[in-house]
Design an enzyme around this catalytic site. Structure first.
Site, mmCIF file in Angstrom:
data_model
loop_
_atom_site.group_PDB
_atom_site.id
_atom_site.type_symbol
_atom_site.label_atom_id
_atom_site.label_comp_id
_atom_site.label_asym_id
_atom_site.label_seq_id
_atom_site.Cartn_x
_atom_site.Cartn_y
_atom_site.Cartn_z
ATOM 1 N N ASP A 15 -49.909 -24.733 135.311
ATOM 2 C CA ASP A 15 -50.916 -25.706 135.749
ATOM 3 C C ASP A 15 -50.722 -25.871 137.253
ATOM 4 O O ASP A 15 -49.743 -25.382 137.825
ATOM 5 C CB ASP A 15 -50.695 -27.044 135.024
ATOM 6 N N SER A 16 -51.629 -26.622 137.859
ATOM 7 C CA SER A 16 -51.476 -26.891 139.285
ATOM 8 C C SER A 16 -50.356 -27.909 139.551
ATOM 9 O O SER A 16 -49.888 -28.023 140.671
ATOM 10 C CB SER A 16 -52.796 -27.416 139.847
ATOM 11 N N CYS A 78 -54.437 -25.525 132.374
ATOM 12 C CA CYS A 78 -55.210 -26.137 133.444
ATOM 13 C C CYS A 78 -56.671 -25.835 133.133
ATOM 14 O O CYS A 78 -57.050 -24.660 133.033
ATOM 15 C CB CYS A 78 -54.806 -25.501 134.768
ATOM 16 N N GLU A 158 -50.421 -37.628 139.070
ATOM 17 C CA GLU A 158 -49.310 -37.009 139.809
ATOM 18 C C GLU A 158 -48.397 -38.071 140.414
ATOM 19 O O GLU A 158 -47.199 -37.868 140.568
ATOM 20 C CB GLU A 158 -49.855 -36.115 140.942
ATOM 21 N N HIS A 194 -54.214 -33.299 133.319
ATOM 22 C CA HIS A 194 -53.541 -34.480 133.886
ATOM 23 C C HIS A 194 -53.963 -35.769 133.183
ATOM 24 O O HIS A 194 -53.246 -36.760 133.225
ATOM 25 C CB HIS A 194 -53.878 -34.624 135.377
HETATM 26 N N1 DGL Z 1 -54.698 -30.198 135.540
HETATM 27 C C1 DGL Z 1 -55.773 -29.429 136.045
HETATM 28 C C2 DGL Z 1 -56.913 -29.294 135.051
HETATM 29 O O1 DGL Z 1 -56.670 -29.350 133.870
HETATM 30 C C3 DGL Z 1 -56.257 -29.567 137.426
HETATM 31 C C4 DGL Z 1 -55.869 -30.671 138.321
HETATM 32 C C5 DGL Z 1 -56.146 -30.219 139.728
HETATM 33 O O2 DGL Z 1 -55.303 -29.483 140.245
HETATM 34 O O3 DGL Z 1 -57.210 -30.515 140.280
HETATM 35 O O4 DGL Z 1 -58.034 -29.104 135.414
#
Ligand code: DGL
Length: 275
Positions: A15-16, A78, A158, A194
């Site tokens: 994930d990011s 993600c 975060e 998230h």
């Molecule tokens: N957790 C990520 C998602 O499911 C992205 C959050 C992000 O980096 O913008 O889209």
């Protein structure tokens, strides 16, 4: 490599940032004997505001790092990367399986509320691509879908600000902006990994009859079925290992990630890598 050695290879999850830990947690609950390797691309978070070309490049590089470490299956934990780059990542990982989170999330919502009205909370990129709308309408043409970009919720998660007045005010504003007299949601889909960290805060503001859906447990079930049908489950009765990689901010990652995993993490548990 022998079959048993290959089956000992970890499931790679990326994930990011910390959001994908929501999916990791569900996979660990479903498959406690599997070794897991997680990568949070914290140096380049958020993905959701970036162009598809940048997101695809980041996702390809994160996948290459996990391939270098050695994995038997990739989970794109993600939604943004799943929406933009799933086909590219499947090509890159071939013949190993790649599982994204958008389809499992859409399936979970449609099974819970057939013919229902779904409000998708996601990143700008996921909304721009209409990823959930397409996935839901494919399985349930009678469904109504509204998508809302909620970038600030990524930052709140975060930061670990998942309750309290600030989180409540931001969530209320997004939900108000997404509703009108023509659209009453039966389900709210947490279309960003998230957002399950904010589940209680979102449920407290949405009406009690609205079901909150996330893709974590459905994705874990798809991972389990895929490994089982491919004969790739780890043959062991010892709890699997967990290794965590991040591209920046080991201390922050450990603070928020530890809270979420329900086990203390120290910065020393998070290995920094450069993609
Ligand atoms: N957790 C990520 C998602 O499911 C992205 C959050 C992000 O980096 O913008 O889209």
């Amino acid at each position: 490599m022998s079959d048993s050695k290959e089956n000992d290879l970890p499931i790679g999850i990326f994930d990011s940032g910390v959001g994908g830990l929501t999916v990791l947690k569900a996979i660990r609950a479903e498959l406690p004997y599997e070794n897991l390797l997680y990568l949070g691309d914290t140096a380049r978070l958020p993905y959701g505001t970036k162009s598809p070309a940048s997101i695809a490049r980041y996702a390809t590089q994160a996948t290459a790092e996990l391939q270098k470490q050695g994995i038997k299956l990739l989970v794109v934990a993600c939604n943004t990367a799943s929406a933009v780059a799933l086909d590219t990542l499947r090509e890159q990982m071939r013949p190993l399986p790649v599982i994204g989170v958008v389809e499992p999330g859409a399936t979970a919502a449609v099974s819970a509320r057939p013919g229902g009205s779904h409000l998708v909370l996601a990143t700008e990129a996921t909304v721009r691509l209409g990823a959930y709308r397409k996935a839901i309408e494919t399985v349930d043409p009678a469904a109504t879908v509204r998508e809302k970009a909620c970038e600030l919720l990524v930052a709140l998660a975060e930061e670990g600000w998942t309750d309290g007045d600030i989180a409540a005010r931001i969530i209320r504003r997004y939900l108000d902006e997404a509703s009108d007299s023509h659209f009453q949601a039966d389900s709210i889909i947490l279309g960003c990994t998230h957002f399950p960290l904010l589940k209680d805060a979102i449920q407290a503001i949405a009406s009690d009859r609205v079901l909150l859906v996330d893709s974590a447990s459905t994705t874990a079930a798809v991972v389990s079925n895929t490994l089982r049908s491919g004969g790739r489950l780890r043959d062991s009765d010892k709890a699997g290992s967990l290794r965590i990689l991040a591209t920046d901010g080991a201390t922050r990652f450990a603070r928020v990630g530890g809270q979420f995993l329900g086990q203390p993490l120290s910065y020393a548990d998070v290995e920094l890598v450069d993609l």
